[in-house]
Design a protein around this motif. Structure first.
Motif, PDB file in Angstrom:
ATOM      1  N   SER A 154       0.718  -1.226   0.032  1.00  0.00           N
ATOM      2  CA  SER A 154      -0.008   0.227   0.088  1.00  0.00           C
ATOM      3  C   SER A 154       0.873   1.210   0.070  1.00  0.00           C
ATOM      4  O   SER A 154       0.453   2.362  -0.579  1.00  0.00           O
ATOM      5  N   ALA A 162      -5.843   7.258  -7.740  1.00  0.00           N
ATOM      6  CA  ALA A 162      -5.263   7.557  -6.678  1.00  0.00           C
ATOM      7  C   ALA A 162      -4.255   9.095  -6.838  1.00  0.00           C
ATOM      8  O   ALA A 162      -4.512   9.937  -6.169  1.00  0.00           O
ATOM      9  N   HIS A 165      -5.718   1.896 -10.880  1.00  0.00           N
ATOM     10  CA  HIS A 165      -5.557   2.017  -9.703  1.00  0.00           C
ATOM     11  C   HIS A 165      -4.650   3.136  -9.242  1.00  0.00           C
ATOM     12  O   HIS A 165      -4.991   4.108  -8.292  1.00  0.00           O
ATOM     13  N   PHE A 166      -3.667   3.253  -9.953  1.00  0.00           N
ATOM     14  CA  PHE A 166      -2.713   4.503  -9.599  1.00  0.00           C
ATOM     15  C   PHE A 166      -2.999   5.862 -10.163  1.00  0.00           C
ATOM     16  O   PHE A 166      -2.937   6.822  -9.684  1.00  0.00           O
ATOM     17  N   LYS A 224       0.526  -4.426 -12.121  1.00  0.00           N
ATOM     18  CA  LYS A 224      -0.747  -4.017 -11.718  1.00  0.00           C
ATOM     19  C   LYS A 224      -1.335  -3.090 -12.985  1.00  0.00           C
ATOM     20  O   LYS A 224      -0.508  -2.469 -13.380  1.00  0.00           O
ATOM     21  N   HIS A 243       2.499   1.785  -3.519  1.00  0.00           N
ATOM     22  CA  HIS A 243       1.510   2.173  -4.435  1.00  0.00           C
ATOM     23  C   HIS A 243       1.139   3.581  -4.274  1.00  0.00           C
ATOM     24  O   HIS A 243       1.041   4.449  -5.309  1.00  0.00           O
ATOM     25  N   TYR A 245      -5.411   9.161  -0.762  1.00  0.00           N
ATOM     26  CA  TYR A 245      -5.160   7.712  -1.348  1.00  0.00           C
ATOM     27  C   TYR A 245      -6.267   6.802  -1.149  1.00  0.00           C
ATOM     28  O   TYR A 245      -6.632   6.120  -1.924  1.00  0.00           O
ATOM     29  N   ARG A 246      -6.727   6.963  -0.124  1.00  0.00           N
ATOM     30  CA  ARG A 246      -7.916   5.839   0.375  1.00  0.00           C
ATOM     31  C   ARG A 246      -9.066   6.115  -0.496  1.00  0.00           C
ATOM     32  O   ARG A 246      -9.882   5.299  -0.772  1.00  0.00           O
TER      33      ARG A 246
END
Length: 87
Positions: A34, A71, A67-68, A63, A37, A85-86
């Motif tokens: 985490s 974020a 996702h990135f 990956k 990332h 980030y969350r």
């Protein structure tokens, strides 16, 4: 009568899910993956390079990029913090 009970059960379920999700946003990011990332997404946001996904200067192909990207967009909107980030 059953429809009313079903609606109440769904409402209680949604409230419980929201409570768990909100409570989880305040737990710090401490696991290795985490944190790595989050740093990779922060690099994307700071350098405005949404194409090249790098980890330690080397291409990162483990990956999908989505996702990135998400974020990094959250970092741009909410600033560089764990909450962003969350999201």
């Amino acid at each position: 009568m059953n429809k009313i009970i079903d609606k109440h059960i769904y409402l209680i379920l949604y409230i419980f899910i929201a409570f768990v999700y909100i409570a989880g946003t305040f737990i710090p990011v401490i696991e290795n993956d985490s944190a790595q990332h989050a740093v990779m997404a922060m690099r994307i946001a700071k350098q405005n390079d949404f194409i090249n996904l790098l980890k330690g200067g080397n291409p990162y192909l483990d990956k999908p990029h989505m996702h990135f990207w998400l974020a990094a967009i959250a970092y741009k909107v909410f600033g560089y913090n764990q909450f962003a980030y969350r999201i």
